[in-house]
Motif scaffolding. Sequence first.
Motif, mmCIF file in Angstrom:
data_model
loop_
_atom_site.group_PDB
_atom_site.id
_atom_site.type_symbol
_atom_site.label_atom_id
_atom_site.label_comp_id
_atom_site.label_asym_id
_atom_site.label_seq_id
_atom_site.Cartn_x
_atom_site.Cartn_y
_atom_site.Cartn_z
ATOM 1 N N UNK A 145 -22.620 -2.262 -19.521
ATOM 2 C CA UNK A 145 -22.484 -1.990 -18.082
ATOM 3 C C UNK A 145 -22.286 -0.493 -17.888
ATOM 4 N N UNK A 146 -22.624 -0.016 -16.688
ATOM 5 C CA UNK A 146 -22.395 1.393 -16.387
ATOM 6 C C UNK A 146 -21.147 1.604 -15.555
ATOM 7 N N UNK A 147 -20.415 0.519 -15.309
ATOM 8 C CA UNK A 147 -19.246 0.618 -14.444
ATOM 9 C C UNK A 147 -17.961 0.591 -15.264
ATOM 10 N N UNK A 148 -17.088 1.534 -15.005
ATOM 11 C CA UNK A 148 -15.816 1.556 -15.739
ATOM 12 C C UNK A 148 -14.982 0.307 -15.487
ATOM 13 N N UNK A 149 -15.063 -0.234 -14.250
ATOM 14 C CA UNK A 149 -14.308 -1.471 -13.973
ATOM 15 C C UNK A 149 -14.762 -2.589 -14.905
ATOM 16 N N UNK A 150 -16.077 -2.711 -15.042
ATOM 17 C CA UNK A 150 -16.619 -3.781 -15.886
ATOM 18 C C UNK A 150 -16.299 -3.533 -17.360
ATOM 19 N N UNK A 151 -16.480 -2.291 -17.796
ATOM 20 C CA UNK A 151 -16.231 -1.976 -19.216
ATOM 21 C C UNK A 151 -14.787 -2.312 -19.580
ATOM 22 N N UNK A 152 -13.892 -2.066 -18.616
ATOM 23 C CA UNK A 152 -12.482 -2.370 -18.860
ATOM 24 C C UNK A 152 -12.269 -3.885 -18.937
ATOM 25 N N UNK A 153 -12.835 -4.611 -17.970
ATOM 26 C CA UNK A 153 -12.687 -6.072 -17.985
ATOM 27 C C UNK A 153 -13.335 -6.685 -19.219
ATOM 28 N N UNK A 154 -14.403 -6.042 -19.695
ATOM 29 C CA UNK A 154 -15.083 -6.543 -20.905
ATOM 30 C C UNK A 154 -14.318 -6.163 -22.169
ATOM 31 N N UNK A 155 -13.312 -5.294 -22.040
ATOM 32 C CA UNK A 155 -12.577 -4.727 -23.186
ATOM 33 C C UNK A 155 -13.531 -4.124 -24.209
ATOM 34 N N UNK A 156 -14.444 -3.308 -23.720
ATOM 35 C CA UNK A 156 -15.405 -2.687 -24.636
ATOM 36 C C UNK A 156 -14.800 -1.495 -25.375
ATOM 37 N N UNK A 157 -13.701 -0.960 -24.858
ATOM 38 C CA UNK A 157 -13.037 0.115 -25.597
ATOM 39 C C UNK A 157 -13.597 1.500 -25.335
ATOM 40 N N UNK A 158 -14.461 1.647 -24.343
ATOM 41 C CA UNK A 158 -14.947 2.981 -23.968
ATOM 42 C C UNK A 158 -15.191 3.010 -22.467
ATOM 43 N N UNK A 159 -15.348 4.229 -21.953
ATOM 44 C CA UNK A 159 -15.669 4.407 -20.537
ATOM 45 C C UNK A 159 -17.137 4.812 -20.404
ATOM 46 N N UNK A 160 -17.589 4.823 -19.152
ATOM 47 C CA UNK A 160 -18.939 5.294 -18.862
ATOM 48 C C UNK A 160 -19.112 6.726 -19.384
ATOM 49 N N UNK A 161 -18.082 7.543 -19.171
ATOM 50 C CA UNK A 161 -18.165 8.953 -19.576
ATOM 51 C C UNK A 161 -18.274 9.068 -21.104
ATOM 52 N N UNK A 162 -17.481 8.277 -21.790
ATOM 53 C CA UNK A 162 -17.542 8.280 -23.260
ATOM 54 C C UNK A 162 -18.941 7.867 -23.726
ATOM 55 N N UNK A 163 -19.456 6.817 -23.109
ATOM 56 C CA UNK A 163 -20.792 6.332 -23.488
ATOM 57 C C UNK A 163 -21.830 7.436 -23.268
ATOM 58 N N UNK A 164 -21.707 8.129 -22.114
ATOM 59 C CA UNK A 164 -22.661 9.210 -21.816
ATOM 60 C C UNK A 164 -22.529 10.331 -22.839
#
Length: 440
Positions: free
Chosen positions: A267-286
């Motif tokens: 996902x590109x959304x920080x809200x979703x990444x957090x709910x998914x517990x992916x362990x990174x933010x959009x900015x980190x991914x970029x």
Amino acid sequence: MSKKLYLETYGCQMNVVDSEVVVSILNKEGIFLTDTLDNADIVLVNTCSVRENAEQRIRGRLQVFNQYKKKKKSIIIGVIGCMAERLKEKLLEEEKMVDLVVGPDSYRDLPKLIQSSETGQKQINVLLSVEETYADISPVRYDSKGVSAFVSITRGCDNMCTYCIVPFTRGRERSRNPETILKECKELSASGYKEVTLLGQNVDSYIWNENETQISFAELLEKVAISSSDLRIRFATSHPSDMSDDVLHIMAKYDNICKSIHLPGQSGSNNMLKLMKRGYTREWYMDRISAIRRILPDCTISTDIIAGFCNETEQDHLDTLSLMEWAKFDFAFMFKYSVRPNTYASKKLEDNVPEEVKSKRLTEIIELQRELSKKNKHKDIGKVFEVLVEGFSKKSDENMYGRNSQNNVVIFPAKNLEIGAKVNVKIFRCTSSTIFGEIV
Ligand code: SAH
Ligand code: SF4
Ligand code: F3S
């Protein structure tokens, strides 16, 4: 007397290697593959639980085998892999004709379980292990053209993304002894293979401890690149939280490491990444994408995206689209969120994006990706790539196809090249999925 095995494999590349391990184990016991159901004494289905529709498709196949068993009572039907692990005894209750349920860490037990099930007793072994890597078993590459093979380097996953069933079906993450990985690659090369893909759910977390030294994924990758310098090397899957610049520098240093990275963003959304517990933010991914572009300018990047995860708003979805546009992905696997029983999301979050909204968002994601893929491929026109020949094009036997280092499929006129040969191809045309060229 030898017996015949009919084997079907669903799911990811891990299951492909696991089936090759199963065939290796069973061959030693006099059980050999057949590709016709009519000849089979044993049917095994290596299954996937990652999404509801994957399981439904497999249930459909089980119905077919059920009909078959009505005609031939002696046939043994076994479910192995992730559905076996997820459903355990329930599978024996739900699918009455199933004789055998065997999880991904119990394949060494298959010969014994098959033998016991011949007495009519249902058999099950779904114990997960913290050690099993099948490191000493040489997979039988039964369904291969002899060019490219998967080599497992880790099993399991410790990440616990909230939507994902894999940690439950595959257990704890463990890394395989590097010596056995190097040996397997060498053997593949000696028997004519030209390419290996190192596999793990999160290859970047590979770690091997021995005599107070540690081997990381970057170090393993370098070792494989040096010791199998005649092989092309790929790997999957990279995890955005763990993918280090070290890995990128090793990729840059060795020509035989292919320039393509699969980096699922979800996902590109920080809200979703957090709910998914992916362990990174959009900015980190970029930042990780920027690092790839900086260190490996010729590298292609692919991703996985989930549409319609719990609480996803229109703005979250737009964030995904804008990330895709920014990252200019070359390729993507795109899915609608599917609730998996027992995951954190299934227990604590509500699957509250309506089906039609999920579908609409997925369609928008797919359409955008088609455009991005096409634009990227357009940039290849005029370039020359080394292509590893894999076979004849489906549409015409005047054309052959192969892949370049960037993992793009390249089609070109040719008739008598050997499978596994390498040729230089100049690109003159493309679609969103394929590029076309001529040998130079
Ligand atoms: N280890 C890999 C992915 C393994 S599963 C990684 O972390 O990237 C492959 C893909 O299936 C995931 O990347 C995700 O996009 C998708 N997926 C997993 N669980 C899903 C679910 N419950 N619903 C929809 N897609 C899912
Ligand atoms: Fe699933 Fe996340 Fe592990 Fe990938 S990293 S297998 S998505 S839990
Ligand atoms: Fe499916 Fe299991 Fe792979 S759930 S995606 S086969 S690890």
